[in-house]
Design a protein around this motif. Structure first.
Motif, mmCIF file in Angstrom:
data_model
loop_
_atom_site.group_PDB
_atom_site.id
_atom_site.type_symbol
_atom_site.label_atom_id
_atom_site.label_comp_id
_atom_site.label_asym_id
_atom_site.label_seq_id
_atom_site.Cartn_x
_atom_site.Cartn_y
_atom_site.Cartn_z
ATOM 1 N N VAL A 81 1.015 -1.114 0.055
ATOM 2 C CA VAL A 81 -0.002 -0.012 -0.039
ATOM 3 C C VAL A 81 0.892 1.248 -0.113
ATOM 4 O O VAL A 81 1.789 1.398 0.875
ATOM 5 N N ASN A 82 0.697 2.112 -1.056
ATOM 6 C CA ASN A 82 1.598 3.296 -0.961
ATOM 7 C C ASN A 82 1.570 4.144 0.288
ATOM 8 O O ASN A 82 0.462 4.479 0.556
ATOM 9 N N SER A 83 2.576 4.189 0.915
ATOM 10 C CA SER A 83 2.852 5.074 2.055
ATOM 11 C C SER A 83 4.222 5.372 2.240
ATOM 12 O O SER A 83 5.230 4.700 1.764
ATOM 13 N N SER A 84 4.619 6.470 2.938
ATOM 14 C CA SER A 84 5.944 6.862 2.796
ATOM 15 C C SER A 84 6.547 6.732 4.505
ATOM 16 O O SER A 84 7.666 6.713 4.825
ATOM 17 N N SER A 85 5.642 6.948 5.438
ATOM 18 C CA SER A 85 5.894 7.131 6.818
ATOM 19 C C SER A 85 4.726 6.396 7.591
ATOM 20 O O SER A 85 4.241 7.209 8.567
ATOM 21 N N ALA A 86 4.510 5.123 7.352
ATOM 22 C CA ALA A 86 3.437 4.504 8.108
ATOM 23 C C ALA A 86 4.032 3.741 9.321
ATOM 24 O O ALA A 86 5.029 3.150 9.355
ATOM 25 N N SER A 87 3.354 3.586 10.314
ATOM 26 C CA SER A 87 3.729 2.840 11.613
ATOM 27 C C SER A 87 2.478 2.205 12.118
ATOM 28 O O SER A 87 1.322 2.780 12.125
ATOM 29 N N HIS A 88 2.550 1.262 13.167
ATOM 30 C CA HIS A 88 1.563 0.689 13.866
ATOM 31 C C HIS A 88 0.220 0.264 13.139
ATOM 32 O O HIS A 88 -0.875 0.920 13.487
ATOM 33 N N PRO A 89 0.544 -0.604 12.037
ATOM 34 C CA PRO A 89 -0.828 -0.702 11.203
ATOM 35 C C PRO A 89 -1.550 -1.677 12.309
ATOM 36 O O PRO A 89 -1.418 -2.370 12.959
ATOM 37 N N ALA A 90 -2.933 -1.482 11.792
ATOM 38 C CA ALA A 90 -4.299 -2.431 12.522
ATOM 39 C C ALA A 90 -5.001 -2.827 11.354
ATOM 40 O O ALA A 90 -5.358 -1.828 10.511
ATOM 41 N N ILE A 91 -5.619 -3.949 11.312
ATOM 42 C CA ILE A 91 -6.349 -4.424 10.225
ATOM 43 C C ILE A 91 -7.648 -5.088 10.885
ATOM 44 O O ILE A 91 -7.508 -5.853 11.841
ATOM 45 N N SER A 92 -8.886 -4.805 9.984
ATOM 46 C CA SER A 92 -10.059 -5.598 10.339
ATOM 47 C C SER A 92 -10.905 -5.746 9.125
ATOM 48 O O SER A 92 -11.416 -4.792 8.377
ATOM 49 N N LEU A 139 -7.770 -1.174 6.649
ATOM 50 C CA LEU A 139 -6.279 -0.681 7.452
ATOM 51 C C LEU A 139 -6.399 0.496 8.071
ATOM 52 O O LEU A 139 -6.984 1.538 7.409
ATOM 53 N N VAL A 140 -5.670 0.741 9.161
ATOM 54 C CA VAL A 140 -5.427 2.072 9.527
ATOM 55 C C VAL A 140 -4.005 1.836 10.266
ATOM 56 O O VAL A 140 -3.621 1.005 10.874
ATOM 57 N N TRP A 141 -3.349 2.954 10.113
ATOM 58 C CA TRP A 141 -1.914 3.039 10.663
ATOM 59 C C TRP A 141 -1.671 4.604 11.191
ATOM 60 O O TRP A 141 -2.704 5.524 10.612
ATOM 61 N N HIS A 142 -0.736 4.693 11.912
ATOM 62 C CA HIS A 142 -0.287 6.042 12.321
ATOM 63 C C HIS A 142 0.398 6.689 10.883
ATOM 64 O O HIS A 142 1.559 5.883 10.485
ATOM 65 N N ASP A 143 0.473 7.763 10.621
ATOM 66 C CA ASP A 143 1.102 8.396 9.341
ATOM 67 C C ASP A 143 1.918 9.851 9.741
ATOM 68 O O ASP A 143 1.135 10.555 10.321
ATOM 69 N N ASP A 144 3.155 9.771 9.555
ATOM 70 C CA ASP A 144 3.901 10.956 9.853
ATOM 71 C C ASP A 144 4.402 11.636 8.490
ATOM 72 O O ASP A 144 5.108 12.505 8.590
ATOM 73 N N SER A 145 3.611 11.326 7.398
ATOM 74 C CA SER A 145 4.140 11.797 6.216
ATOM 75 C C SER A 145 3.827 13.388 6.135
ATOM 76 O O SER A 145 4.392 14.033 5.160
ATOM 77 N N SER A 146 2.817 14.091 6.857
ATOM 78 C CA SER A 146 2.468 15.387 6.712
ATOM 79 C C SER A 146 2.956 15.990 7.859
ATOM 80 O O SER A 146 3.717 15.442 8.534
#
Length: 302
Positions: free
Chosen positions: A64-75, A79-86
């Motif tokens: 999944v295109n992302s540049s600064s993702a951490s701590h993913p969760a899935i149901s 998908l949801v994750w913490h994003d520091d790209s902005s």
């Protein structure tokens, strides 16, 4: 005599070979990265800020295109994750089927780690617990606390009691009431599945795992240990069905590493699954256990 010794040596080599093959079949490497998350049928993890998703049925990995993702969760397919790209911290919500994404920016800080069940996402920011229903775009602050997890309409989290000791609470989204499920103090890192809650108890030891049954009101000590017999989890643990996975540490040099164990709630027995004190962040869904180890993601059908 030499012939007999030679035969014995061949047998031993054959047994070792069988053992090695069996071990290789038992543990499967499914990718490279860390911070695995699992739901029925899918595993997600991060690698250098990029989200990877592995389908347990097709055995195919996608990114999944992302540049600064951490701590993913899935149901399911969310998908949801913490994003520091902005410039400001945010949570990114991604639909695996449609490829669409949205962002949660309100009440999110640098330490917000999301959990998701169905259409509900929970996280903490500035020591408060938030719940957002992505199907209705409604967001609610439910309590003071940290490290939330969610299952159905229940949210577990750690917070301070009136006596100023950290406890584990379970909040019911429908009734808007919370109950204290722990005792002592220094309780952290809860996970919830159906009517069972697990957490790490730092009151007597470094991470003894306890479990509370909401239906019966019974509390169970899953692990035990002290300075002489070895340390327990310290945080990395998960629960699904009648199984709890956790790490047991050999020393205090790195509390994020350990040997992987699985606890059977029905029998009250634990079994060691890995050795070497290098496993990290185990998660479980059904009979599938996933963890990271030295930059690799491993899976075990238990």
């Amino acid at each position: 005599m030499k012939s007999r010794l030679f035969s014995i040596s061949l047998v031993l080599m054959f047994l070792i070979l069988i053992s090695t093959v069996a071990s290789a079949e038992k543990y499967t490497k499914i990718g490279n990265g860390s911070e695995p998350a699992i739901d029925d049928g899918k595993v997600a993890w991060t690698n250098n800020g990029v989200i990877h998703v592995y389908d347990l049925t097709t055995k195919k990995e996608t990114t999944v295109n992302s540049s600064s993702a951490s701590h993913p969760a899935i149901s399911d397919n969310k998908l949801v994750w913490h994003d520091d790209s902005s410039e400001a911290p945010r949570l990114t919500v991604y639909d695996i089927k449609t490829g669409t994404r949205s962002h949660i920016t309100k009440d999110v800080d640098n330490s917000s780690v999301p959990a998701i069940y169905g259409s509900r996402i929970v996280w903490s920011a500035d020591s408060y617990i938030y719940v957002r229903d992505i199907s209705t775009s409604t967001q609610t602050k439910i309590a003071a606390g940290n490290n939330p997890d969610i299952y159905a309409n229940r949210v577990s989290y750690d917070s301070y009691s009136a006596e100023d000791t950290p406890q584990i609470y379970v909040y019911d989204i429908n009734t808007k009431e919370a109950i204290d499920v722990s005792q002592y103090g220094d309780n952290m890192f809860s996970h919830i599945y159906r009517d069972k809650v697990i957490w790490s108890d730092f009151y007597t030891r470094l991470g003894n795992i306890r479990m509370y049954d909401i239906t019966t009101g019974k509390q169970t000590e899953i692990t035990s240990g002290d300075d002489k017999t070895g340390y327990d989890t310290g945080g990395p643990a998960d629960i699904s069905g009648n199984k709890v996975v956790y790490l047991k540490h050999n020393d205090l040099a790195n509390m994020d590493l350990g040997d992987l164990y699985v606890y059977d709630i029905d029998t009250g027995e634990s079994k060691q699954l890995t050795s070497g004190n290098t496993a990290q962040t185990p998660v479980i869904a059904g009979n599938v256990i996933v963890w990271s180890d030295s930059g690799s993601i491993y899976m075990l059908n238990y």
